[in-house]
Design a protein around this motif. Sequence first.
Motif, short mmCIF file in Angstrom:
data_model
loop_
_atom_site.label_atom_id
_atom_site.label_comp_id
_atom_site.label_asym_id
_atom_site.label_seq_id
_atom_site.Cartn_x
_atom_site.Cartn_y
_atom_site.Cartn_z
N ARG A 330 0.83 -1.19 0.00
CA ARG A 330 0.00 0.00 0.00
C ARG A 330 0.87 1.25 0.00
O ARG A 330 1.91 1.32 0.66
N GLN A 331 0.44 2.26 -0.77
CA GLN A 331 1.15 3.53 -0.78
C GLN A 331 0.63 4.44 0.32
O GLN A 331 -0.58 4.67 0.43
N ILE A 332 1.55 4.93 1.14
CA ILE A 332 1.19 5.79 2.26
C ILE A 332 1.80 7.16 2.04
O ILE A 332 3.00 7.29 1.76
N ARG A 333 1.00 8.18 2.15
CA ARG A 333 1.51 9.56 2.00
C ARG A 333 2.38 9.92 3.20
O ARG A 333 2.04 9.61 4.35
N ILE A 334 3.50 10.58 2.92
CA ILE A 334 4.38 11.02 3.99
C ILE A 334 4.61 12.52 3.94
O ILE A 334 5.35 13.09 4.74
N LYS A 335 3.94 13.20 2.98
CA LYS A 335 4.00 14.67 2.92
C LYS A 335 2.81 15.22 2.16
O LYS A 335 2.10 14.46 1.51
#
Length: 335
Positions: A330-335
């Motif tokens: 899964r792609q997780i936003r970090i900004k």
Amino acid sequence: MNISKKAILLAGILLTAATGVTGQVRLTREEYIDRYKSIAVAHMERYGIPASITMAQGILESDCGNSWLSVQSNNHFGIKCKRNWTGGKVYYDDDAKGECFRSYPSVEASYHDHAEFLDSQPRYDSLFAYSSSDYKSWARGLKAAGYATAPDYAQRLVRIIEENQLFLLDQPDGERLYASRSGRRITDPEGWFADQSSVDRVATSSSAVDPDNYRVTINAHNGYNVYETNGVHYVMAKEGDTFENIGQKFRLSPRNLRKFNDLKGKTAQPMTGEVIYIERKKKRWDGNAHTHICREGETAYAVGQSYAIRTRSVEKLNRLKPGSVLEKGRQIRIK
């Protein structure tokens, strides 16, 4: 006794009473410091708020305990009611007429609420990244966060601290240092701190570090390699380490270390090889990447520890429930 004699006698009694009350109530700055410095030091050890800052705010906000607000309500820090306040109240003209201020059963209760107020309000979170001996950054941070409207609020606090050498209280065994100062004048507090301290200043780095390859030593202190990611410094926990012994070596309270690492329990301890941040993590990733690809079993907390981002920020960015386990890939936003 005729009327004129009675009037003179009554006036004398009233004058004596007024003088007596004034003598009892009016505290000098030195008396105020001596009376409350132990509370300020205790709160520094528990919350990480410099004792010098607590004392300077108390002196400034309460006029050494002599202001109307402090006498009438034991409010020594000028804290207003706010929506969630359920305690006593008193009304006083400040920035506006008839503003609601908190009222306390004792001065000690006011000091306790001051510490809880700074610790619980998100707008003051950034202050806890500063060392409890960095009173200048705390003073500037309080002003920047909107604690007071006076444009020179930070300068006033620093002036009080340096005029009264309250920075001594921020040191280990600070009360003894303050009591034994014997009229000695320290004109360069920062230089004095450097001479007294065995703690090396942590090096800074201008660029962010790839979290998959961030074990780059930038400094060393007391047997620990100091690393950096996202502009935040950390160490790796050794076998048998506790937040107490790590905190002692880096002059941070165990409570602050747990807070920096998003751990809420008072009994939580680090595991061998675990990343332990010694500064407050950030709300966003400063590097070029915008997302993180999840590994098996990762959580928002694990992602936050990898990128030096606060767990709550990761959850907010991705609308995650606390404690959610993330799917692999899964792609997780970090900004």
